[in-house]
Write an enzyme that holds these catalytic residues in place. Structure first.
Site, PDB file in Angstrom:
ATOM      1  N   ALA A 146       0.816  -1.214   0.000  1.00 36.20           N
ATOM      2  CA  ALA A 146       0.000   0.000   0.000  1.00 36.20           C
ATOM      3  C   ALA A 146       0.852   1.268   0.000  1.00 36.20           C
ATOM      4  CB  ALA A 146      -0.951   0.004   1.195  1.00 36.20           C
TER       5      ALA A 146
ATOM      6  N   ASN B  33      -5.586   3.216  10.464  1.00 37.72           N
ATOM      7  CA  ASN B  33      -4.747   2.153  11.000  1.00 37.72           C
ATOM      8  C   ASN B  33      -4.501   2.262  12.503  1.00 37.72           C
ATOM      9  OD1 ASN B  33      -3.357   4.421   9.623  1.00 37.72           O
ATOM     10  ND2 ASN B  33      -1.592   3.623  10.735  1.00 37.72           N
TER      11      ASN B  33
ATOM     12  N   HIS C 176      -0.794  -7.967   3.532  1.00 38.65           N
ATOM     13  CA  HIS C 176      -0.302  -8.473   4.827  1.00 38.65           C
ATOM     14  C   HIS C 176      -1.110  -8.031   6.042  1.00 38.65           C
ATOM     15  CE1 HIS C 176       2.061  -5.035   6.621  1.00 38.65           C
ATOM     16  NE2 HIS C 176       2.003  -4.592   5.378  1.00 38.65           N
TER      17      HIS C 176
ATOM     18  N   CYS D 224       6.183   5.033  18.412  1.00 40.00           N
ATOM     19  CA  CYS D 224       7.252   5.000  19.394  1.00 40.00           C
ATOM     20  C   CYS D 224       6.799   5.750  20.630  1.00 40.00           C
ATOM     21  CB  CYS D 224       8.504   5.646  18.819  1.00 40.00           C
ATOM     22  SG  CYS D 224       9.872   5.611  19.970  1.00 40.00           S
TER      23      CYS D 224
HETATM   24  C1  LIG Z   1      -0.154  -0.787   6.536  1.00 43.01           C
HETATM   25  C2  LIG Z   1      -0.701   0.433   5.905  1.00 43.01           C
HETATM   26  C3  LIG Z   1      -0.065   1.042   4.817  1.00 43.01           C
HETATM   27  C4  LIG Z   1       1.249   0.534   4.272  1.00 43.01           C
HETATM   28  O1  LIG Z   1       1.076  -0.675   3.619  1.00 43.01           O
HETATM   29  P1  LIG Z   1       2.337  -1.565   3.173  1.00 43.01           P
HETATM   30  O2  LIG Z   1       1.711  -2.612   2.331  1.00 43.01           O
HETATM   31  O3  LIG Z   1       2.910  -2.096   4.455  1.00 43.01           O
HETATM   32  O4  LIG Z   1       3.269  -0.696   2.432  1.00 43.01           O
HETATM   33  C5  LIG Z   1      -0.647   2.143   4.251  1.00 43.01           C
HETATM   34  N1  LIG Z   1      -1.793   2.641   4.720  1.00 43.01           N
HETATM   35  C6  LIG Z   1      -2.440   2.091   5.760  1.00 43.01           C
HETATM   36  C7  LIG Z   1      -3.730   2.671   6.226  1.00 43.01           C
HETATM   37  C8  LIG Z   1      -1.909   0.973   6.395  1.00 43.01           C
HETATM   38  O5  LIG Z   1      -2.537   0.450   7.438  1.00 43.01           O
END
Ligand SMILES: *Cc1c(COP(=O)(O)O)cnc(C)c1O
Length: 389
Positions: free
Chosen positions: A74, A154, A204, A329
């Site tokens: 993403a 997220n 993932h 963090c």
């Molecule tokens: C995890 C995440 C991403 C990044 O995705 P990757 O596949 O790890 O690069 C981007 N946006 C949101 C909202 C995510 O939760």
């Protein structure tokens, strides 16, 4: 060896489902061909797996296979969408609209575009994490080329009103991108009904492999132009060159298929587990829910705990439960979560936060163990704080 902590960090990443692994394995060994090799059976087998995966992904979001562009995840999909649209449409306008609580994979490309002379409006959110649609209305300009609003957050799991935003953008002929990394397979997504022009996906977060994702790019009404960010052999209709990662693509499709099939039952089960977690933590007193109580991902609970130090809290939880703070963090040297501060949380409460991400492999027993440990930890930290304070 002490037992490993209970994994409740499913918004960071998820374990690979066994059946996803099984779908991937043949493409590492027996069917190892390059899908771009069109003169022999090795290539055809790989091409056929990619074709099937593309169809599964397209069906999952009501798109067509030609509208799926495979990426490494993403982050790459967001970069391709935001920068690719800016480069393709800069003669039409140089203004973009996004939201303060977006993932850094959207915010950082936007800031980069600002350094090149684009203008970006970062919409605030309300106390519950939702955007105010009248604020969006006010932000539109004649030179606005793109609106980017995530489907599910997220950190706090909040679900933005994607269909309403899509309709407002389409009325004004402004392109609409949504980062659906957390939403795919967990809430229904329909690019037609929601009037989405570009959508970022990843495998993932839904029990698929790391290193694979996709960007949905609308080809019908309107046909979206996109400037590629990676040039080369012209793969993915020229939008993203590079040999396709066939095992990951097969796994991605399997993960999406499984998540969509289980969505109704998992929504119910995870919502009940989240409710159990929240209700059993409330006897602690002075804990605050971050984000809207119901317009959120079923497995997400994010709380701020008053009267404890953020890093002590994180340290205390860690042997029993793997969670993360709202911020990546907890060190006082780094800034508190930009999402929690956008909700109006003080830096102290933003640091003293816990993001619980409940997933497919968690049980009620996990939740009860975590509740007992969290209550004991927080009570003890509060007692220590009152003794020194
Ligand atoms: C995890 C995440 C991403 C990044 O995705 P990757 O596949 O790890 O690069 C981007 N946006 C949101 C909202 C995510 O939760």
């Amino acid at each position: 060896m002490s037992p490993r902590p209970i994994y409740l960090d499913n918004h960071a990443t998820t374990p690979l489902d066994e059946s996803v692994l099984a779908a991937m394995l043949p493409y590492f060994t027996e069917h190892f061909g390059n899908p771009a090799s069109n003169s022999h059976v090795y290539g055809w087998e790989a091409e056929s797996a990619v074709k099937q995966a593309r169809q599964i992904l397209a069906d999952a979001i009501n798109a067509t296979p030609e509208e799926i562009v495979f990426t490494s995840g993403a982050t790459e999909a967001n970069n391709l969408a935001v920068k690719g649209i800016a480069e393709a449409y800069f003669q039409k306008g140089r203004h973009l609209i996004t939201v303060q609580t977006e993932h850094n994979a959207v915010l950082d490309p936007c800031q980069y575009l600002e350094s090149l002379g684009f203008e970006v409006t970062y919409l605030p959110v309300q106390k519950d994490g939702l955007i105010d649609l009248t604020e969006l209305e006010k932000a539109f300009r004649p030179d606005t080329i793109l609106v980017s609003v995530m489907a599910a957050n997220n950190e706090i799991g909040v679900l933005q009103p994607i269909a309403e935003i899509g309709a407002m953008c389409r009325d004004r002929q402004i392109l609409f991108h949504t980062d659906a990394a957390q939403a795919i397979g967990k809430v229904p997504l329909d690019v037609e009904a929601m009037k989405i022009d570009l959508m970022s996906l990843t495998a993932h977060k839904i029990y698929g492999p790391k290193g694979i994702g996709a960007l949905y790019v609308r080809r019908r009404n309107p046909r979206v132009k996109l400037a590629p960010q990676q040039h080369g052999g012209g793969h993915e209709r020229g939008m993203r060159s590079g040999t396709l990662y066939v095992p990951q693509i097969a796994g991605f499709a399997k993960a999406v298929e499984l998540a969509i099939a289980e969505m109704p039952s998992e929504t119910e089960r995870l919502t009940a587990l989240r409710q159990r977690l929240w209700e059993n933590l409330t006897p602690l007193g002075v804990i605050f829910l971050n984000g809207h109580p119901t317009k959120r991902l079923p497995g997400n609970l994010n709380i701020s705990v008053e009267g404890v130090d953020g890093s002590a809290l994180s340290l205390g939880l860690q042997p029993i439960v793997a969670v993360s703070s709202g911020s990546a963090c907890t060190s006082a040297k780094t800034a508190p979560s930009h999402v929690l501060t956008a909700l109006g949380r003080s830096p102290e409460l933003a640091y003293a936060s816990i993001r619980f991400g409940i997933g497919r492999f968690n049980t009620a027993d996990d939740i009860d163990k975590v509740v007992n440990h969290a209550i004991a930890t927080i009570r003890s930290l509060r007692k220590q704080a009152s003794l020194v304070g």
